[in-house]
Design an enzyme around this catalytic site. Structure first.
Site, PDB file in Angstrom:
ATOM      1  N   HIS A   8      31.900  70.123 -59.077  1.00 54.49           N
ATOM      2  CA  HIS A   8      31.433  70.757 -57.846  1.00 54.49           C
ATOM      3  C   HIS A   8      32.278  70.432 -56.625  1.00 54.49           C
ATOM      4  CE1 HIS A   8      28.023  69.988 -60.605  1.00 54.49           C
ATOM      5  NE2 HIS A   8      27.792  71.261 -60.376  1.00 54.49           N
ATOM      6  N   GLY A  24      23.596  70.921 -44.403  1.00 58.54           N
ATOM      7  CA  GLY A  24      23.216  71.889 -45.425  1.00 58.54           C
ATOM      8  C   GLY A  24      24.105  73.112 -45.407  1.00 58.54           C
ATOM      9  N   ARG A  28      28.377  74.735 -40.804  1.00 60.64           N
ATOM     10  CA  ARG A  28      28.156  73.642 -39.848  1.00 60.64           C
ATOM     11  C   ARG A  28      29.163  72.523 -40.099  1.00 60.64           C
ATOM     12  NH1 ARG A  28      22.259  71.908 -39.875  1.00 60.64           N
ATOM     13  NH2 ARG A  28      21.968  73.820 -38.683  1.00 60.64           N
ATOM     14  N   ARG A  47      32.632  76.814 -54.784  1.00 67.43           N
ATOM     15  CA  ARG A  47      31.353  77.466 -54.478  1.00 67.43           C
ATOM     16  C   ARG A  47      31.136  77.658 -52.983  1.00 67.43           C
ATOM     17  NH1 ARG A  47      27.386  77.197 -58.846  1.00 67.43           N
ATOM     18  NH2 ARG A  47      28.392  76.330 -60.702  1.00 67.43           N
ATOM     19  N   ARG A  91      23.304  62.592 -43.119  1.00 67.33           N
ATOM     20  CA  ARG A  91      22.938  64.012 -43.101  1.00 67.33           C
ATOM     21  C   ARG A  91      22.561  64.428 -41.686  1.00 67.33           C
ATOM     22  NH1 ARG A  91      20.158  68.690 -43.970  1.00 67.33           N
ATOM     23  NH2 ARG A  91      17.907  68.701 -43.616  1.00 67.33           N
ATOM     24  N   VAL A  92      23.119  65.538 -41.228  1.00 71.86           N
ATOM     25  CA  VAL A  92      22.677  66.171 -39.984  1.00 71.86           C
ATOM     26  C   VAL A  92      22.141  67.543 -40.361  1.00 71.86           C
ATOM     27  CG1 VAL A  92      24.163  64.893 -38.408  1.00 71.86           C
ATOM     28  CG2 VAL A  92      25.060  66.932 -39.508  1.00 71.86           C
ATOM     29  N   GLY A  93      20.867  67.778 -40.080  1.00 71.82           N
ATOM     30  CA  GLY A  93      20.265  69.022 -40.538  1.00 71.82           C
ATOM     31  C   GLY A  93      19.137  69.478 -39.639  1.00 71.82           C
ATOM     32  N   SER A  94      18.427  70.461 -40.110  1.00 77.04           N
ATOM     33  CA  SER A  94      17.305  71.006 -39.353  1.00 77.04           C
ATOM     34  C   SER A  94      15.996  70.649 -40.044  1.00 77.04           C
ATOM     35  CB  SER A  94      17.432  72.528 -39.220  1.00 77.04           C
ATOM     36  OG  SER A  94      17.524  73.134 -40.502  1.00 77.04           O
ATOM     37  N   GLU A 182      11.506  68.934 -44.215  1.00 75.10           N
ATOM     38  CA  GLU A 182      12.845  69.433 -44.550  1.00 75.10           C
ATOM     39  C   GLU A 182      12.973  69.433 -46.069  1.00 75.10           C
ATOM     40  OE1 GLU A 182      15.821  67.086 -45.519  1.00 75.10           O
ATOM     41  OE2 GLU A 182      13.983  66.244 -46.324  1.00 75.10           O
ATOM     42  N   MET A 183      14.194  69.560 -46.623  1.00 73.35           N
ATOM     43  CA  MET A 183      14.281  69.813 -48.054  1.00 73.35           C
ATOM     44  C   MET A 183      15.306  68.974 -48.820  1.00 73.35           C
ATOM     45  SD  MET A 183      13.806  73.973 -48.190  1.00 73.35           S
ATOM     46  CE  MET A 183      13.436  73.938 -49.943  1.00 73.35           C
ATOM     47  N   GLU A 184      15.919  67.965 -48.182  1.00 73.09           N
ATOM     48  CA  GLU A 184      17.000  67.260 -48.880  1.00 73.09           C
ATOM     49  C   GLU A 184      16.975  65.733 -48.804  1.00 73.09           C
ATOM     50  OE1 GLU A 184      18.102  71.334 -48.004  1.00 73.09           O
ATOM     51  OE2 GLU A 184      17.956  69.757 -46.496  1.00 73.09           O
ATOM     52  N   SER A 206      14.223  72.601 -35.610  1.00 75.65           N
ATOM     53  CA  SER A 206      14.666  73.996 -35.530  1.00 75.65           C
ATOM     54  C   SER A 206      13.502  74.965 -35.386  1.00 75.65           C
ATOM     55  CB  SER A 206      15.466  74.363 -36.776  1.00 75.65           C
ATOM     56  OG  SER A 206      14.666  74.178 -37.945  1.00 75.65           O
ATOM     57  N   ASP A 207      12.328  74.521 -35.818  1.00 73.20           N
ATOM     58  CA  ASP A 207      11.134  75.348 -35.701  1.00 73.20           C
ATOM     59  C   ASP A 207       9.921  74.434 -35.668  1.00 73.20           C
ATOM     60  OD1 ASP A 207       9.980  75.609 -38.842  1.00 73.20           O
ATOM     61  OD2 ASP A 207      12.113  75.203 -38.638  1.00 73.20           O
ATOM     62  N   ARG A 220      21.107  77.459 -34.811  1.00 76.63           N
ATOM     63  CA  ARG A 220      21.131  76.323 -35.744  1.00 76.63           C
ATOM     64  C   ARG A 220      22.549  75.967 -36.142  1.00 76.63           C
ATOM     65  NH1 ARG A 220      16.604  79.197 -37.657  1.00 76.63           N
ATOM     66  NH2 ARG A 220      17.770  80.110 -39.386  1.00 76.63           N
TER      67      ARG A 220
END
Length: 235
Positions: A8, A24, A28, A47, A91-94, A182-184, A206-207, A220
Site C-alpha cells: 500500500h 484522512g 490535506r 491508490r 493524526r490531524v482530522g475532522s 470520528e472514525m480512525e 467539522s460538524d 475541511r
C-alpha cells in the site's frame, strides 16, 4: 528493508521520516506538504494516498493520507510503524462534536478513544483495552494550544465504524463526557500500543451532531490549519 515497498506504500525504506503527520484526505496531506514543509518530495501515490517527506525548521518530517475508517488507518499506520521505522504518528482530522459547549472549528485533542469496532479482538486480550495517546505528545499539544490561543478540549472521543447508521446519535456517549465522534483514532492508538510507538490525534470540529451545524468539504480541506499548527509544533 526487504518488506518495503509494501502493498500500500510505494516508498523505499528511508524515504519516510521517523515522524509522520497523517490526514484522512490525501489532498490535506498535499496541502500540508505545500504549506508547511520545505522541499517536499512525494514518496507515495499508490491508490492515490499521497505522501511527502520534507523538512521544517531543519527537521525531517513526512505527511501522508490515511483514508477513511479503521481498516484504512489500520493498514497505513501498521505498515509505517512496523516496516518503515516510523516512531511517531500524529493524526490531524475532522470530528463531529457531541458536547454542547464545543463549536465549529474548535480543536479536540484525543486523550483516549472509545469504539464500537472489533479491531482490538485480534490481540486476544482477556478484557477490554483502553486505547490512549502518548502523554508527552498530549501535554505538548495542550501547551501549544494555550500558547497559540486556540480554543480546544482534551478528552475522550468515539471512534465509530459507521458514518451512516440506522440509529440516531446515542446520547449515552454524550452523558459519559465523550467529546466528539470520528472514525480512525482507535486503530492508530492500538497499532501504536502494539508496536511500542507514539501516537496522538488532534481533530477539528467539522460538524456538530447535536445542532446540525456543518462545514463544507472545501473548508475541511483548506481552512483547518490550527490543528496543523499544533501538530507541526510538536516535532
Amino acid at each position: 528493508m526487504e518488506k518495503t515497498p509494501t502493498p500500500h506504500i510505494g516508498a523505499k525504506y528511508g524515504e519516510i521520516a521517523e515522524t509522520v503527520i497523517m490526514a484522512g484526505d490525501p489532498l490535506r496531506a498535499k496541502f500540508m506538504a505545500e504549506n508547511f514543509l520545505e522541499n517536499p518530495v512525494q514518496f507515495n501515490n499508490v491508490r492515490g494516498m499521497l505522501g511527502y517527506t520534507g523538512t521544517r525548521d531543519g527537521k525531517r518530517i513526512s505527511v501522508m493520507g490515511h483514508g477513511m475508517g479503521i481498516p484504512s488507518m489500520g493498514i497505513y499506520s501498521y505498515e509505517l510503524f512496523n516496516f518503515y521505522g516510523v516512531q511517531t504518528i500524529i493524526r490531524v482530522g475532522s470530528a463531529g462534536a457531541i458536547q454542547p459547549d464545543l463549536k465549529l472549528g474548535d480543536l479536540v485533542v484525543a486523550m483516549g478513544t472509545c469504539t464500537n469496532s472489533n479491531y482490538a479482538s485480534q490481540y486476544e486480550l482477556p478484557g477490554t483495552f483502553a486505547p490512549i495517546a502518548d502523554f508527552n505528545l498530549l501535554r505538548k499539544a495542550a501547551d501549544a494550544c494555550d500558547r497559540l490561543g486556540y480554543r480546544y478540549r482534551v478528552g475522550n472521543v468515539m471512534t465509530s465504524d459507521t458514518f451512516y447508521t440506522e440509529n440516531a446519535h446515542n446520547d449515552k456517549w454524550t452523558m459519559m463526557g465523550v467529546l466528539a465522534v470520528e472514525m480512525e483514532i482507535a486503530a492508530l492508538y492500538l497499532n501504536a500500543a502494539r508496536a511500542g510507538k507514539h501516537a496522538l490525534a488532534i481533530c477539528t470540529v467539522s460538524d456538530h451532531i447535536l445542532t446540525g451545524e456543518a462545514t463544507t468539504a472545501e473548508e475541511r480541506q483548506l481552512t483547518f490549519t490550527k490543528m496543523m499548527d499544533v501538530a507541526f509544533s510538536l516535532i
